[in-house]
Design a protein around this motif. Sequence first.
Motif, PDB file in Angstrom:
ATOM      1  N   LYS A  39       0.835  -1.193   0.000  1.00  0.00           N
ATOM      2  CA  LYS A  39       0.000   0.000   0.000  1.00  0.00           C
ATOM      3  C   LYS A  39       0.877   1.254   0.000  1.00  0.00           C
ATOM      4  N   LYS A  43      -5.971   3.829  -1.118  1.00  0.00           N
ATOM      5  CA  LYS A  43      -6.543   3.213  -2.319  1.00  0.00           C
ATOM      6  C   LYS A  43      -5.503   2.617  -3.269  1.00  0.00           C
ATOM      7  N   ASN A  45      -1.803   0.834  -4.509  1.00  0.00           N
ATOM      8  CA  ASN A  45      -0.774  -0.128  -4.109  1.00  0.00           C
ATOM      9  C   ASN A  45       0.307  -0.228  -5.172  1.00  0.00           C
ATOM     10  N   TYR A  72      -5.174   0.207  -8.026  1.00  0.00           N
ATOM     11  CA  TYR A  72      -6.152   1.057  -7.348  1.00  0.00           C
ATOM     12  C   TYR A  72      -7.323   0.197  -6.894  1.00  0.00           C
ATOM     13  N   ASP A  73      -7.679   0.291  -5.607  1.00  0.00           N
ATOM     14  CA  ASP A  73      -8.809  -0.458  -5.061  1.00  0.00           C
ATOM     15  C   ASP A  73     -10.116   0.293  -5.321  1.00  0.00           C
ATOM     16  N   GLU A  76     -12.971  -0.991  -0.747  1.00  0.00           N
ATOM     17  CA  GLU A  76     -11.965  -1.088   0.297  1.00  0.00           C
ATOM     18  C   GLU A  76     -11.292  -2.455   0.302  1.00  0.00           C
ATOM     19  N   ASN A  77      -9.993  -2.461   0.016  1.00  0.00           N
ATOM     20  CA  ASN A  77      -9.161  -3.670   0.016  1.00  0.00           C
ATOM     21  C   ASN A  77      -9.663  -4.766  -0.926  1.00  0.00           C
ATOM     22  N   ASN A  78     -10.338  -4.362  -2.006  1.00  0.00           N
ATOM     23  CA  ASN A  78     -10.841  -5.351  -2.958  1.00  0.00           C
ATOM     24  C   ASN A  78     -11.100  -4.674  -4.301  1.00  0.00           C
ATOM     25  N   ASN A  79     -11.358  -5.526  -5.326  1.00  0.00           N
ATOM     26  CA  ASN A  79     -11.669  -5.049  -6.678  1.00  0.00           C
ATOM     27  C   ASN A  79     -10.581  -4.097  -7.176  1.00  0.00           C
ATOM     28  N   ASN A  80      -9.381  -4.653  -7.305  1.00  0.00           N
ATOM     29  CA  ASN A  80      -8.207  -3.871  -7.657  1.00  0.00           C
ATOM     30  C   ASN A  80      -7.971  -3.864  -9.167  1.00  0.00           C
ATOM     31  N   THR A 112     -10.485  -9.523  -8.130  1.00  0.00           N
ATOM     32  CA  THR A 112     -11.565  -9.444  -7.160  1.00  0.00           C
ATOM     33  C   THR A 112     -11.479 -10.663  -6.244  1.00  0.00           C
TER      34      THR A 112
END
Length: 226
Positions: A39, A43, A45, A72-73, A76-80, A112
């Motif tokens: 990170k 948002k 990484n 980019y998420d 939150e912490n998913n669907n990058n 995801t």
Amino acid sequence: MDLKIFRQLILVLCTTFSVFCSAQKNDLGAWYMYFGSNKISKKFNFHNEIQYRNFNGIGNLEQLLIRTGIGYDVTENNNNILLGYGFILSQPYINGEKSENTEHRIFQQFITKQSFGRFNLQHRYRLEERFLQDDFRMRFRYFLGFNIPITNKQMLPKTLYLSAYNEIFLNLDSPVFDRNRVYGALGFIINKNLRIEAGYMNQIQENKNRGQIQIGFYNNIPFTGN
């Protein structure tokens, strides 16, 4: 299982794999891999990756792969979503002689994640633009992987887990099918940001099967306190 015992297990596996690889006369390869997803904000990484692939246990380079990118998420912490670049140095054998070629690769991907009880699933969709020395190609990859904790109900520190995936590669020109990979491994979560896996991957390419021993180290240490 504590970290000391797991280190001993990895040492035994590595020794066994090296002996077995030598006995198989290059029928079984070995990949040593590092993956970083760090990170840099809430948002965004930074992806960083190195894979050292050998024809045998160690010492006979087949391919060196270096990848990096910014993700980019969407949630939150998913669907990058991620835009990345890869450099690949390959040293294949052609008519018994070792050659060398390089590839520059741009890729876009979407990852995801889902959880169902103990099952932790990951879907990865990747599009690659491959700039080879004498050619340009495009390829689509779909990866379905999952982790299952063994010694805990969740993927917590000091947990032993099973890992598996299947990935298919499809060219956007002929021939459409490029390759397929099936993988199974045993992993250990060192802490919330570090884990290690040791396993086996079988690859089907040009109607040929080739096995690869894989040892991977995963680093998610954030570059920010958020």
